[in-house]
Write a protein that holds these residues in place. Structure first.
Motif, PDB file in Angstrom:
ATOM      1  N   ILE A  12       0.966  -1.206   0.192  1.00 38.49           N
ATOM      2  CA  ILE A  12       0.061  -0.220   0.034  1.00 38.49           C
ATOM      3  C   ILE A  12       0.726   1.348  -0.011  1.00 38.49           C
ATOM      4  O   ILE A  12       0.686   2.216  -0.848  1.00 38.49           O
ATOM      5  N   GLY A  13       1.905   1.103   0.934  1.00 33.35           N
ATOM      6  CA  GLY A  13       2.885   2.375   0.712  1.00 33.35           C
ATOM      7  C   GLY A  13       3.410   2.765  -0.560  1.00 33.35           C
ATOM      8  O   GLY A  13       3.585   3.714  -1.005  1.00 33.35           O
ATOM      9  N   ALA A  14       4.089   1.489  -1.081  1.00 28.56           N
ATOM     10  CA  ALA A  14       4.696   1.763  -2.429  1.00 28.56           C
ATOM     11  C   ALA A  14       3.684   2.002  -3.481  1.00 28.56           C
ATOM     12  O   ALA A  14       3.922   2.816  -4.409  1.00 28.56           O
ATOM     13  N   SER A  15       2.370   1.598  -3.472  1.00 31.23           N
ATOM     14  CA  SER A  15       1.162   2.175  -4.275  1.00 31.23           C
ATOM     15  C   SER A  15       1.022   3.645  -4.175  1.00 31.23           C
ATOM     16  O   SER A  15       1.030   4.211  -5.271  1.00 31.23           O
ATOM     17  N   LEU A  16       1.088   4.022  -2.886  1.00 33.75           N
ATOM     18  CA  LEU A  16       0.655   5.524  -2.787  1.00 33.75           C
ATOM     19  C   LEU A  16       1.903   6.569  -3.361  1.00 33.75           C
ATOM     20  O   LEU A  16       1.601   7.399  -4.032  1.00 33.75           O
ATOM     21  N   GLY A 300      16.570   7.860   4.570  1.00 30.85           N
ATOM     22  CA  GLY A 300      15.687   6.947   4.274  1.00 30.85           C
ATOM     23  C   GLY A 300      14.464   7.195   4.722  1.00 30.85           C
ATOM     24  O   GLY A 300      13.416   6.351   4.346  1.00 30.85           O
ATOM     25  N   ILE A 301      14.115   8.007   5.961  1.00 30.35           N
ATOM     26  CA  ILE A 301      12.780   8.327   6.433  1.00 30.35           C
ATOM     27  C   ILE A 301      11.853   8.763   5.534  1.00 30.35           C
ATOM     28  O   ILE A 301      12.162   9.613   4.724  1.00 30.35           O
ATOM     29  N   PRO A 302      10.742   7.997   5.104  1.00 27.38           N
ATOM     30  CA  PRO A 302       9.777   8.612   4.327  1.00 27.38           C
ATOM     31  C   PRO A 302       9.271  10.082   4.767  1.00 27.38           C
ATOM     32  O   PRO A 302       9.072  10.157   5.897  1.00 27.38           O
ATOM     33  N   PRO A 303       9.318  11.146   3.740  1.00 25.96           N
ATOM     34  CA  PRO A 303       9.119  12.413   4.073  1.00 25.96           C
ATOM     35  C   PRO A 303       7.422  12.583   4.318  1.00 25.96           C
ATOM     36  O   PRO A 303       6.788  12.874   3.387  1.00 25.96           O
ATOM     37  N   ASN A 304       6.917  11.943   5.366  1.00 25.44           N
ATOM     38  CA  ASN A 304       5.423  12.161   5.748  1.00 25.44           C
ATOM     39  C   ASN A 304       5.018  12.876   7.027  1.00 25.44           C
ATOM     40  O   ASN A 304       5.996  13.400   7.894  1.00 25.44           O
ATOM     41  N   GLY A 305       3.980  13.053   7.158  1.00 24.21           N
ATOM     42  CA  GLY A 305       3.272  13.635   8.428  1.00 24.21           C
ATOM     43  C   GLY A 305       3.957  13.169   9.682  1.00 24.21           C
ATOM     44  O   GLY A 305       4.085  13.878  10.681  1.00 24.21           O
ATOM     45  N   GLY A 306       4.351  11.771   9.964  1.00 24.05           N
ATOM     46  CA  GLY A 306       4.808  11.257  11.054  1.00 24.05           C
ATOM     47  C   GLY A 306       6.207  11.736  11.363  1.00 24.05           C
ATOM     48  O   GLY A 306       6.429  12.193  12.510  1.00 24.05           O
ATOM     49  N   PHE A 307       6.917  12.164  10.696  1.00 22.22           N
ATOM     50  CA  PHE A 307       8.241  12.835  10.536  1.00 22.22           C
ATOM     51  C   PHE A 307       7.945  14.137  11.214  1.00 22.22           C
ATOM     52  O   PHE A 307       8.651  14.649  11.983  1.00 22.22           O
ATOM     53  N   PHE A 308       7.158  15.008  10.363  1.00 21.17           N
ATOM     54  CA  PHE A 308       6.834  16.394  10.991  1.00 21.17           C
ATOM     55  C   PHE A 308       6.574  16.312  12.119  1.00 21.17           C
ATOM     56  O   PHE A 308       6.954  17.528  12.925  1.00 21.17           O
TER      57      PHE A 308
END
Length: 554
Positions: A12-16, A300-308
């Motif tokens: 799912i993550g790769a699909s997005l 390598g951290i995905p740049p998404n809202g969890g990081f922010f």
């Protein structure tokens, strides 16, 4: 909410991410302007139903803040959101944008009348009105000089495009046909995102997608926490200067405090907002900080809202990194580059082996405009420069760094699209700082005017403050703009923030971008590498003697 199995989460993550990348491909291929279709000055992303970033294509780090800010503004607005609606804005102070040429577009995505997410993109339009063609001169002194200001407004519904806002943008641009084409390309992009996001929800089920998304956001937060625990607790400081304009140089200062798995950045001590357009609104500051932390702590951290969510940022109100409306902001990227520099400089004290010397760290944004055969043109370009030397390697030559990630416009495309000729496009010898590892080289680009008259505007930095070296490495070279170099009428332009420079047929405008800092003691550089540099023309014999104590006899 039960988390799906790890394989389903990754699929799912790769699909997005794949959807976001396809949105970007559609935007570039359908657009009219070279700035988008050739230079890729655009970004695309998907958000969940709560407005959290879940997937972004690998485009421009500066755009992270703009798209997140747009979702926040939409949710806070009194606008009714219905299936089929599309919204746009470019307002840096009330729409979440960072400067006026960037038009952000978002389409809320529904399935069976339930909001399941948002499809969004942002594109830099090559003219949005204002006092100069290209809408991007660094010497403007008010937001109102910089171009058309678009409030958050409905651009399309389920019945099609709302013609009024489209016509309003066209009427205020010097290139209305191009604006229409680029905005409709943005529309096609968000519609692709909508269609494919619905398909992911249909295939896996809404509960599964939401659970997988929540896991991916939490995973980013945990990875940042783990990376922070590897850094010694403490407060790390660094300061640097912007080039002066209408007064003394402005200081950019940061204190980074790391405590366990938390990080806080305080920009107290940073100078007041500038009278010219180098101010940075909050979304741009946040995007820059997120980039710099990610680059050093865990790329390598995905740049998404969890990081922010794990990063705390404070900045003085009325400072250059938190200005008061209507302070001009069009050249905010030059200051963002300096923000990245000070964050990296502070982290160099904490994790010295992970941080390179200063890169050219400016945008060097140039705009040529004029009329040829009855057609008006605007040619925008961001000229690359040197990448900072690293702990074990030389810096890269002619590269975009930090918050920019755009391509150059190939000479073949430039000369086909515009009445301009590129006389010279080359690396600048000796522009990289000396060191055990040499700084990357800047670029020289000479553009000759073929039409009767043209106008040049630009914003750039590092024309008075050099990119710094680390651990004994030398500083990189300065950038500059010169009219008619080597001729009797040669004329250097004063500083990097200029507008309305008149050029005539046959004139040449030289752009020289800065080099970058070196890393380590120059006397420890491998003699064989020095010979290679001399052979390849990256340094001159004089620089080899003066900076490295090396002669060909060695």
């Amino acid at each position: 909410m039960n988390t799906p199995d790890p394989i389903t989460v990754q699929v799912i993550g790769a699909s997005l991410v794949t959807i976001a990348e396809e949105m970007g491909a559609v935007l570039r291929r359908a657009s009219y302007s070279t700035n988008i279709k050739e230079r890729s000055d655009c970004s695309t992303a998907l958000f969940d139903e709560r407005g959290r970033l879940v997937a972004q294509a690998e485009n421009m780090p500066i755009h992270m803040g703009s798209m997140t800010g747009l979702i926040d503004s939409l949710e806070a607005s009194a606008l009714t959101v219905r299936p089929g609606d599309v919204f746009i804005t470019n307002d840096p102070y009330h729409g979440g944008g960072t400067h006026l040429p960037d038009i952000t577009m978002v389409k809320p995505v529904f399935a069976d009348d339930e909001l399941i997410g948002y499809s969004a993109n942002i594109a830099h339009h090559s003219d949005i009105g204002g006092r100069v063609p290209g809408s991007n001169a660094g010497d403007s002194n008010s937001l109102f000089q910089e171009g058309l200001r678009i409030p958050l407004v409905r651009f399309a519904t389920a019945d099609g495009v709302e013609q009024a806002p489209l016509a309003f943008v066209e009427l205020n641009s010097r290139l209305p046909h191009e604006r229409r084409g680029d905005m409709l390309a943005q529309l096609a992009s968000v519609e692709i995102g909508e269609r494919q996001l619905r398909e992911v929800h249909r295939r896996y089920g809404r509960k599964t997608v939401r659970a997988a998304t929540a896991y991916l956001l939490e995973h980013s937060r945990k990875r940042l926490a783990a990376a922070l625990r590897e850094v010694p607790d403490g407060t790390y400081r660094f300061r640097d200067l912007m080039d002066p304009s209408e007064g003394p140089a402005t200081e950019i200062e940061v204190a980074i405090t790391i405590t366990g798995d938390r990080v806080a950045l305080d920009f107290a001590g940073t100078g007041p907002q500038s009278p010219v357009g180098i101010n940075v609104v909050r979304p741009a500051l946040e995007a820059t900080v997120y980039y710099a932390l990610k680059a050093v702590l865990d790329p390598g951290i995905p740049p998404n809202g969890g990081f922010f969510d794990a990063v705390e940022i404070t900045a003085p109100h009325g400072s250059i990194v938190n200005p008061v409306e209507p302070a001009p902001v069009t050249a905010r990227t030059d200051t963002c580059q300096r923000v990245a520099d000070v964050v990296l400089g502070a982290l160099a004290e904490a994790v010295p082996q992970r941080v390179p010397a200063a890169s050219h760290s400016t945008v060097t944004y140039v705009t040529f405009s004029g009329e040829c055969d009855g057609q008006f043109f605007v040619y925008p370009e961001v000229v690359a420069g040197g990448g900072g030397a690293r702990t074990t390697k030389d810096g890269l030559d002619a590269i975009q760094v930090h918050i920019t990630n755009s391509s150059n416009l190939p000479i073949e495309a430039l000369e086909q699209e515009y009445p301009l000729l590129v006389d010279t496009y080359e690396l600048i010898p000796d522009s990289g700082g000396a060191g055990t590892h040499r700084g990357g080289l800047g670029v020289r680009r000479d553009v000759r005017i073929l039409c009767d008259e043209a106008e040049f505007s630009a914003h750039a930095d590092r024309q008075a403050t050099r990119p710094w070296g680390l651990h004994g490495g030398g500083d990189g070279s300065l950038g500059r703009f010169v009219v008619n170099p080597g001729r009797d009428d040669e004329r250097p332009l004063p500083g990097g923030r200029v507008s309305g420079v008149r050029l005539r047929k046959g004139d040449v405008l030289r752009v020289e971008s800065p080099g970058s800092g070196g890393f380590g003691d120059p006397t420890l550089r491998d003699p064989e590498r020095l010979r290679e540099d001399l052979h390849n023309g990256r340094i001159t014999e004089q620089a080899a003697r003066d900076s490295y104590g090396f002669t060909s006899a060695d």
